[in-house]
Design a protein around this motif. Structure first.
Motif, PDB file in Angstrom:
ATOM      1  N   GLY A 478     -11.352  -5.248   0.808  1.00 19.70           N
ATOM      2  CA  GLY A 478     -11.723  -6.095  -0.306  1.00 19.70           C
ATOM      3  C   GLY A 478     -10.801  -6.017  -1.509  1.00 19.70           C
ATOM      4  N   ILE A 479      -9.610  -5.452  -1.345  1.00 18.46           N
ATOM      5  CA  ILE A 479      -8.684  -5.304  -2.469  1.00 18.46           C
ATOM      6  C   ILE A 479      -7.430  -6.149  -2.231  1.00 18.46           C
ATOM      7  CG2 ILE A 479      -7.321  -3.708  -3.865  1.00 18.46           C
ATOM      8  CD1 ILE A 479     -10.346  -3.331  -4.125  1.00 18.46           C
ATOM      9  N   LEU A 480      -7.043  -6.941  -3.242  1.00 18.62           N
ATOM     10  CA  LEU A 480      -5.804  -7.707  -3.202  1.00 18.62           C
ATOM     11  C   LEU A 480      -4.706  -6.975  -3.965  1.00 18.62           C
ATOM     12  CD1 LEU A 480      -6.879 -11.416  -3.932  1.00 18.62           C
ATOM     13  CD2 LEU A 480      -6.388 -10.367  -1.715  1.00 18.62           C
ATOM     14  N   GLN A 481      -3.476  -7.271  -3.609  1.00 15.97           N
ATOM     15  CA  GLN A 481      -2.303  -6.787  -4.354  1.00 15.97           C
ATOM     16  C   GLN A 481      -1.465  -7.983  -4.741  1.00 15.97           C
ATOM     17  OE1 GLN A 481       0.945  -7.034  -2.658  1.00 15.97           O
ATOM     18  NE2 GLN A 481       2.050  -6.435  -4.520  1.00 15.97           N
ATOM     19  N   VAL A 482      -1.012  -8.004  -6.005  1.00 16.95           N
ATOM     20  CA  VAL A 482      -0.106  -9.055  -6.445  1.00 16.95           C
ATOM     21  C   VAL A 482       1.175  -8.414  -6.952  1.00 16.95           C
ATOM     22  CG1 VAL A 482      -1.143  -9.137  -8.780  1.00 16.95           C
ATOM     23  CG2 VAL A 482       0.169 -11.084  -7.928  1.00 16.95           C
ATOM     24  N   GLY A 483       2.288  -8.981  -6.548  1.00 17.61           N
ATOM     25  CA  GLY A 483       3.593  -8.491  -6.998  1.00 17.61           C
ATOM     26  C   GLY A 483       4.562  -9.639  -7.049  1.00 17.61           C
ATOM     27  N   TRP A 484       5.671  -9.433  -7.735  1.00 17.43           N
ATOM     28  CA  TRP A 484       6.644 -10.506  -7.858  1.00 17.43           C
ATOM     29  C   TRP A 484       8.048  -9.960  -7.712  1.00 17.43           C
ATOM     30  CZ3 TRP A 484       3.384  -8.690 -11.553  1.00 17.43           C
ATOM     31  CH2 TRP A 484       3.929  -8.076 -12.689  1.00 17.43           C
ATOM     32  N   TYR A 510     -13.055 -11.231  -3.315  1.00 21.55           N
ATOM     33  CA  TYR A 510     -12.663  -9.831  -3.148  1.00 21.55           C
ATOM     34  C   TYR A 510     -13.315  -8.925  -4.190  1.00 21.55           C
ATOM     35  CZ  TYR A 510      -9.196 -11.810   0.014  1.00 21.55           C
ATOM     36  OH  TYR A 510      -8.581 -12.476   1.051  1.00 21.55           O
ATOM     37  N   LYS A 511     -13.012  -7.638  -4.109  1.00 23.50           N
ATOM     38  CA  LYS A 511     -13.655  -6.638  -4.966  1.00 23.50           C
ATOM     39  C   LYS A 511     -12.753  -6.147  -6.101  1.00 23.50           C
ATOM     40  CE  LYS A 511     -16.364  -4.819  -1.087  1.00 23.50           C
ATOM     41  NZ  LYS A 511     -16.601  -3.619  -0.232  1.00 23.50           N
ATOM     42  N   GLY A 512     -11.437  -6.338  -5.968  1.00 18.09           N
ATOM     43  CA  GLY A 512     -10.542  -5.818  -6.992  1.00 18.09           C
ATOM     44  C   GLY A 512      -9.111  -6.256  -6.750  1.00 18.09           C
ATOM     45  N   LEU A 513      -8.249  -5.980  -7.754  1.00 23.58           N
ATOM     46  CA  LEU A 513      -6.849  -6.409  -7.704  1.00 23.58           C
ATOM     47  C   LEU A 513      -5.948  -5.277  -8.172  1.00 23.58           C
ATOM     48  CD1 LEU A 513      -4.712  -8.767  -7.464  1.00 23.58           C
ATOM     49  CD2 LEU A 513      -5.173  -9.217  -9.896  1.00 23.58           C
ATOM     50  N   VAL A 514      -4.867  -5.065  -7.432  1.00 24.12           N
ATOM     51  CA  VAL A 514      -3.836  -4.092  -7.824  1.00 24.12           C
ATOM     52  C   VAL A 514      -2.560  -4.856  -8.150  1.00 24.12           C
ATOM     53  CG1 VAL A 514      -2.381  -2.176  -7.064  1.00 24.12           C
ATOM     54  CG2 VAL A 514      -4.798  -2.221  -6.420  1.00 24.12           C
ATOM     55  N   VAL A 515      -1.987  -4.593  -9.318  1.00 23.72           N
ATOM     56  CA  VAL A 515      -0.706  -5.199  -9.698  1.00 23.72           C
ATOM     57  C   VAL A 515       0.378  -4.171  -9.407  1.00 23.72           C
ATOM     58  CG1 VAL A 515       0.602  -6.353 -11.509  1.00 23.72           C
ATOM     59  CG2 VAL A 515      -1.905  -6.440 -11.532  1.00 23.72           C
ATOM     60  N   TYR A 516       1.238  -4.462  -8.443  1.00 24.50           N
ATOM     61  CA  TYR A 516       2.198  -3.474  -7.932  1.00 24.50           C
ATOM     62  C   TYR A 516       3.344  -4.216  -7.272  1.00 24.50           C
ATOM     63  CZ  TYR A 516       4.124  -0.077  -4.544  1.00 24.50           C
ATOM     64  OH  TYR A 516       4.965   0.724  -3.789  1.00 24.50           O
ATOM     65  N   ASN A 517       4.558  -3.696  -7.374  1.00 18.81           N
ATOM     66  CA  ASN A 517       5.658  -4.227  -6.566  1.00 18.81           C
ATOM     67  C   ASN A 517       6.546  -3.080  -6.107  1.00 18.81           C
ATOM     68  OD1 ASN A 517       8.124  -3.879  -8.337  1.00 18.81           O
ATOM     69  ND2 ASN A 517       6.883  -5.142  -9.722  1.00 18.81           N
ATOM     70  N   HIS A 669       2.759   7.288  -2.293  1.00 15.75           N
ATOM     71  CA  HIS A 669       1.297   7.252  -2.257  1.00 15.75           C
ATOM     72  C   HIS A 669       0.698   6.386  -3.359  1.00 15.75           C
ATOM     73  CE1 HIS A 669       2.058  10.886   0.161  1.00 15.75           C
ATOM     74  NE2 HIS A 669       0.885  10.658   0.698  1.00 15.75           N
ATOM     75  N   GLN A 670       1.532   5.824  -4.241  1.00 13.26           N
ATOM     76  CA  GLN A 670       1.016   5.143  -5.429  1.00 13.26           C
ATOM     77  C   GLN A 670       0.150   3.943  -5.093  1.00 13.26           C
ATOM     78  OE1 GLN A 670       4.034   3.413  -7.978  1.00 13.26           O
ATOM     79  NE2 GLN A 670       2.687   3.380  -9.762  1.00 13.26           N
ATOM     80  N   LEU A 671       0.612   3.084  -4.192  1.00 11.47           N
ATOM     81  CA  LEU A 671      -0.141   1.869  -3.892  1.00 11.47           C
ATOM     82  C   LEU A 671      -1.484   2.197  -3.258  1.00 11.47           C
ATOM     83  CD1 LEU A 671      -0.485  -1.157  -3.715  1.00 11.47           C
ATOM     84  CD2 LEU A 671       0.932  -1.168  -1.645  1.00 11.47           C
ATOM     85  N   ALA A 672      -1.497   3.130  -2.303  1.00 13.48           N
ATOM     86  CA  ALA A 672      -2.760   3.486  -1.647  1.00 13.48           C
ATOM     87  C   ALA A 672      -3.750   4.075  -2.649  1.00 13.48           C
ATOM     88  CB  ALA A 672      -2.498   4.481  -0.514  1.00 13.48           C
ATOM     89  N   TYR A 673      -3.246   4.893  -3.583  1.00 17.60           N
ATOM     90  CA  TYR A 673      -4.141   5.496  -4.570  1.00 17.60           C
ATOM     91  C   TYR A 673      -4.660   4.447  -5.556  1.00 17.60           C
ATOM     92  CZ  TYR A 673      -6.085   8.659  -8.034  1.00 17.60           C
ATOM     93  OH  TYR A 673      -6.941   9.289  -8.898  1.00 17.60           O
ATOM     94  N   ALA A 674      -3.778   3.531  -5.965  1.00 19.73           N
ATOM     95  CA  ALA A 674      -4.199   2.458  -6.875  1.00 19.73           C
ATOM     96  C   ALA A 674      -5.271   1.592  -6.212  1.00 19.73           C
ATOM     97  CB  ALA A 674      -3.004   1.612  -7.284  1.00 19.73           C
ATOM     98  N   LYS A 675      -5.090   1.313  -4.933  1.00 23.62           N
ATOM     99  CA  LYS A 675      -6.105   0.550  -4.195  1.00 23.62           C
ATOM    100  C   LYS A 675      -7.442   1.282  -4.204  1.00 23.62           C
ATOM    101  CE  LYS A 675      -7.558  -0.622   0.466  1.00 23.62           C
ATOM    102  NZ  LYS A 675      -7.310  -0.432   1.915  1.00 23.62           N
TER     103      LYS A 675
END
Length: 783
Positions: A478-484, A510-517, A669-675
C-alpha cells in the motif's frame, strides 16, 4: 546474520586511516578506544591526541557532528593495551609493514577476549601472511576489512578472509558493514591490491602510458576521463595528486612484483616522467606540486598543469574535441558511453584504446580476484566513484562491438558467453537483476540483503504513472514511491505535476507515499532557469502563479490524507529542502547536505521554506526564552545560506526535527526503511492534519532587530545594498510583517507574504544578475 553486538571498538594506530576509522565508528554510536605508540618524552598520549585533533579539524570532516568525538577515548600501547579486553572488535591500522603488524597482533593476543573480532586494515599485504603465528581462535576471528580513505565518505569496504576465517565472521561483517557502517561490502580474494585498487590502478597506469603514446596533455586526459564517462571530476591526474604519487607508485610496483602471471604486468612499470616526479618530491597535494600546481603568486591562484615532456608547469589550455561537444548533448550515461567510444576524432581513439584495455583486463581478473563479475563493478562504483562499473560500461557500449575491435584479447569465458548466444553481462527478469556466471555459464540473481528495495530491480508493472521526468512506483503493502530524474534533480513544472499526481493516486488507492530517488543527488532545488526566464521577460503574473503552485504542492505534502515520508540524500537544496520541511517524516541519509540557499541567487525561500521557519520558531519558543535570539538563529540560517554537512547537523540548523525525523547510515536500506515508516504512520491511524492558524510571529519587535542588523552590516561593508534588501524582505516574512505586537497568524498569511517578497525580489536587476550567474557559470555572484 550472526548474532554479535558491536558496542566497543579498539582502533590500533592513529594515522590518517586509523583516526578516521575511529571517527566513523563514533559516527554510528560505538564507543571507541584509539591507541598509538607513546612518545619517548612528553605526555604519554601526545601522538594519539594530536592525530585525533588533526583528524577532527580536517576537511572533509570525518565526523557527522563534532560532539561525536566524545565517544572516542585515547591511549597508548604501553599503558592501555589491556583495555582491549572489553572491546568487541579490535582493528589494527598500524604502518604497512608485515613485521610491525605481526608484532602488534602478537601483543593483542595477550589481552584480547577470545571470540571477539580481530582485523587488519591493509591495502596490499597478504592477509594470510599477517595471520601467520596467531592462535587458532584469533585466526578464526581474523580477516582484512579494507576501508577506503576517507572512510566516512568512500562507501567501499572490501572484506578479505584469511585461510582459517570462520565463514560466520565474514557473513556478520558483510551485513554489519552495509547496515551499520553504511558501506558497500565486497568479499574479495587475498590477491595483490585486492579488487578495487587492482582494477583502478591498472586504469590509471594505462592512461599514464597512453598520454605519452598519443601526445595528449594532462588537462586533455582529465577532461576525457571525468564526468563525461561517469567518473569523478578529479578524473585521472587530479585523482593521482590527491592519492599521492608515492602511494600510487607503491601499489603499482606491488602488483608488478607480486603478479608475474598478470598478462599486462609490463603496464605496471613506472613511466620515466612519473619516476622523475617522485625523485623530485612532486608527489601531489601532500607536497603542493604534482600534475597540477596552484600558483599563489597570481591574484586568483591560477592552477597550472604539468608538461610531461619538460616537467615544467604551464597555463592550462581548455581541451577541444568534437566527441566531447557531441557528448554534452546526451544526458543518458549509457548512450553517452557508446557515443564517445565511436567518436571519429582523437578523443574517440583514446576512448577505444582505454576502454578496450580495461574491458580485456577485467575479463581476465575473473576468477582470479573475484568469482563474480558484479563484485568488480560494485567495488569500482563504491571505491573509485564510477557511476558504472567496467562490466556495466561494457554492456552499454556493446559486448560484441568491443569483441570486434582489433587487438582486444579478452578472457575465453567472454568468448564462450557470446558463442552461447548471451550478449550482455547483466539483464533484468521478473524484477530481479541477473549477472552472467562464467563458472556455471548461466545467469544468476545479484544477491541483495534481505528486505532491500532497489528501484532498478522493480518490474515494469510496478510503475503506476510516469511523465518524462517523474516515475511513480508501487512498492507493495500500500505504499507508493515518487522520484524524478532531471539535471541535478531540479524541480520544474513536470516534477510538480508528478508530485501532485502521486498524492492523488496515494489518496485514492494507497496508504502512504515515499519521496525518494536513486540519483546522485536528491534535489538541487527549483529550476532557476525557468524562474529567470519569467523574471527577465517581466511575466510577473506567471511567476506569481508558478510560485503559488510550488507552495500549494508543498502544502499538499503536509496536508494530504496519507502520510508522506521524504528520504533525501546528498545535495538537498532550496526546493528540495522545502519539500522535506513539509513531509510528515524525513528519513535522511547520513550524507545529506540540506540547506535553504536561495539568498545566494537574490531571493528568499519561496516554496514554503520561510513560512516553515517562522512556524517552527513559534513552536520552539517557550515562556522565558529570549525570543529575539531564537529568531536571529532562524534568520541567519537562511540569510547565510547555511548548508548542513551531514544529516545530523541538519537537526542543529533546524531543517530536521528531533524526535520526529531520523538519520540512517545505510543508503542501501534507506528506501525500505522509509517505506516502513510510512506504513507505520498509516497503521497508527493517520489523520489528515488541519492547516495552522496559531503561528505566533514577532511583528515590529523582530523587524527592528532585522533592520538595525542589516543597516549595521551594510555600514561596515560586510554586505552589499542588495544583500540588505534581501535581508529586510526575509525578516519581514519571518516576523509576519509590520504588526504592532506579537500576533497569531495562519500559514496562508505567511505564504502570501513569502510569495510577494519572492516576486518583488525577482523584479530587481541585481537578482536577475545573480540568477544569470548561477545559470551560466554555476557560481554565486555577490553584487
Amino acid at each position: 546474520m550472526s548474532k554479535r553486538n558491536i558496542r566497543k571498538v579498539a582502533v590500533l594506530g592513529s594515522g590518517v586511516m586509523g583516526s578516521r576509522i575511529a571517527c566513523h565508528f563514533a559516527n554510528i554510536g560505538a564507543e571507541v578506544l584509539l591507541l598509538d605508540i607513546a612518545p619517548k618524552e612528553g605526555p604519554r598520549n601526545k601522538i594519539v591526541d594530536d592525530a585525533l585533533a588533526a583528524a577532527i579539524k580536517s576537511n572533509p570532516a570525518p565526523l557527522y557532528d563534532k560532539k561525536f568525538a566524545g565517544r572516542i577515548t585515547t591511549g597508548n600501547f604501553d599503558d592501555d593495551l589491556p583495555k582491549i579486553k572489553g572491546c568487541d572488535w579490535v582493528i589494527e591500522v598500524v604502518v604497512e609493514r608485515l613485521d610491525i603488524k605481526q608484532q602488534v597482533l602478537a601483543n593483542v593476543e595477550k589481552h584480547r577476549t577470545p571470540g571477539t573480532l580481530i582485523t587488519t586494515n591493509t591495502s596490499g599485504i597478504p592477509i594470510r601472511a599477517i595471520a601467520e603465528g596467531r592462535s587458532p581462535d584469533s585466526r578464526r576471528h581474523f580477516c582484512g576489512p579494507h576501508f577506503f580513505n576517507p572512510p566516512r565518505y568512500l562507501p567501499l569496504l572490501e572484506i578479505i578472509p584469511g585461510p582459517d576465517t570462520d565463514p560466520a565472521v565474514i557473513a556478520f561483517l558483510e551485513e554489519y558493514g552495509q547496515r551499520n557502517l553504511g558501506k558497500v561490502t565486497v568479499i574479495a580474494k587475498d590477491t595483490p591490491a585486492f579488487v578495487a585498487n587492482r582494477i583502478g590502478v591498472f586504469g590509471i597506469m594505462d592512461v599514464f602510458h597512453l598520454v605519452t603514446d598519443m601526445g595528449l596533455t594532462v588537462e586533455e586526459v582529465d577532461r576525457l576521463t571525468g564526468p563525461v564517462i561517469g567518473h569523478p571530476k578529479s578524473a585521472t591526474f587530479r585523482t593521482a595528486d590527491v592519492v599521492g604519487l608515492d602511494t600510487l607508485v607503491k601499489v603499482a610496483q606491488g602488483v608488478k612484483e607480486n603478479c608475474p602471471g598478470d598478462e599486462r604486468n609490463s603496464l605496471f612499470a613506472i613511466p620515466p616522467y612519473l619516476q622523475q616526479m617522485v625523485e623530485k618530491n612532486m608527489l601531489g597535494s601532500k607536497t603542493g606540486k604534482g600534475f597540477f600546481f596552484k600558483d599563489r603568486s597570481t591574484p586568483k591562484g591560477e592552477i597550472l598543469s604539468l608538461d610531461l615532456k619538460t616537467l615544467e608547469y604551464k597555463p592550462q589550455v581548455k581541451p577541444k574535441f568534437a566527441t566531447l561537444d557531441a557528448a554534452k548533448k546526451e544526458e543518458d550515461l549509457r548512450k553517452r558511453l557508446k557515443l564517445v567510444y565511436n567518436g571519429s576524432d582523437k578523443a574517440g581513439e583514446f576512448y577505444r584504446r582505454s576502454f578496450n584495455a580495461l574491458f580485456a583486463y577485467v575479463s581476465h581478473r575473473v576468477p582470479e580476484i573475484s568469482d563474480e563479475l558484479y563484485k568488480i563493478d560494485d567495488a569500482m562504483r563504491a571505491g573509485f566513484g564510477w557511476e558504472q562499473g567496467p562490466f556495466e560500461s561494457w554492456d552499454a557500449i556493446g559486448v560484441n562491438e568491443v569483441l570486434g575491435a582489433k587487438d582486444v584479447q579478452v578472457a575465453q569465458w567472454v568468448k564462450d558467453m557470446v558463442a552461447a548466444g548471451h550478449t550482455s553481462f547483466y539483464k533484468t527478469e521478473g524484477g530481479r537483476r541477473l549477472y552472467y556466471d562464467p563458472a556455471t555459464k548461466t545467469y544468476k540473481p545479484v544477491p541483495r540483503a534481505e528486505g532491500l528495495i532497489v528501484l532498478g530491480d522493480l518490474p515494469e508493472r510496478s510503475v503506476v504513472w510516469k511523465n518524462s521526468a517523474v516515475t511513480v512506483h508501487d512498492l507493495g503493502d500500500g505504499i507508493l514511491q515518487v522520484g524524478w530524474s532531471t539535471k541535478m534533480n531540479t524541480i520544474g513544472a513536470e516534477v510538480i505535476q508528478g508530485l501532485n499526481k502521486a498524492i492523488d493516486l496515494a489518496e485514492q488507492h494507497y496508504k502512504g507515499l515515499v519521496v525518494y530517488n536513486d540519483g546522485a543527488n536528491f534535489s538541487a532545488g527549483a529550476n532557476v532557469g525557468m524562474i529567470f526566464m519569467m523574471a527577465v521577460e517581466q511575466e510577473y503574473d506567471d511567476l506569481n502563479m508558478a510560485v503559488k503552485t510550488f507552495q500549494n504542492t508543498m502544502m499538499r505534502m503536509r496536508y494530504s490524507s496519507i502520510p508522506v515520508v521524504a528520504a533525501p540524500h546528498q545535495l538537498t537544496l532550496g526546493g528540495g529542502t522545502e519539500l522535506c520541511l513539509h513531509a510528515d517524516k524525513v528519513v535522511a541519509h547520513a550524507e545529506t547536505y540540506m540547506g535553504l540557499v536561495e539568498f545566494g541567487v537574490g531571493v528568499i525561500p519561496g516554496g514554503g521554506g520561510t513560512k516553515e521557519f517562522a512556524l517552527r520558531l513559534a513552536d520552539e519558543l517557550k515562556d522565558g526564552d529570549i525570543r529575539i535570539n531564537r529568531m536571529r538563529e532562524r534568520f541567519l540560517t537562511i540569510g547565510q545560506a547555511k548548508v548542513a554537512t551531514s544529516g545530523h547537523e541538519a537537526f542543529a540548523l533546524g531543517y530536521l526535527r528531533p524526535g520526529q525525523d531520523e538519520v540512517i547510515v545505510s543508503r542501501a536500506h534507506q528506501l525500505a526503511y522509509a517505506k516502513q515508516c510510512a506504513l507505520d504512520l498509516w497503521n497508527k491511524g493517520y489523520t489528515k492534519p488541519a492547516p495552522r492558524k496559531d503561528i505566533k510571529v514577532l511583528g515590529q519587535e523582530g523587524l527592528g532587530i532585522v533592520y538595525v542588523g542589516a543597516n549595521s552590516m551594510l555600514s561596515g561593508n560586510y554586505i552589499s545594498p542588495h544583500d540588505a534588501l534581501i535581508s529586510e524582505k526575509l525578516g519581514y516574512v519571518l516576523c509576519g510583517g509590520d504588526l504592532s505586537e506579537a500576533t497569531e497568524v495562519s500559514e496562508q498569511y505567511l505564504l502570501d507574504l513569502e510569495r510577494k517578497a519572492f516576486v518583488e525580489l525577482c523584479m530587481q536587476r541585481k537578482t536577475l544578475e545573480r540568477l544569470q550567474s548561477i545559470i551560466t557559470t554555476g557560481k554565486v555572484l555577490r553584487n
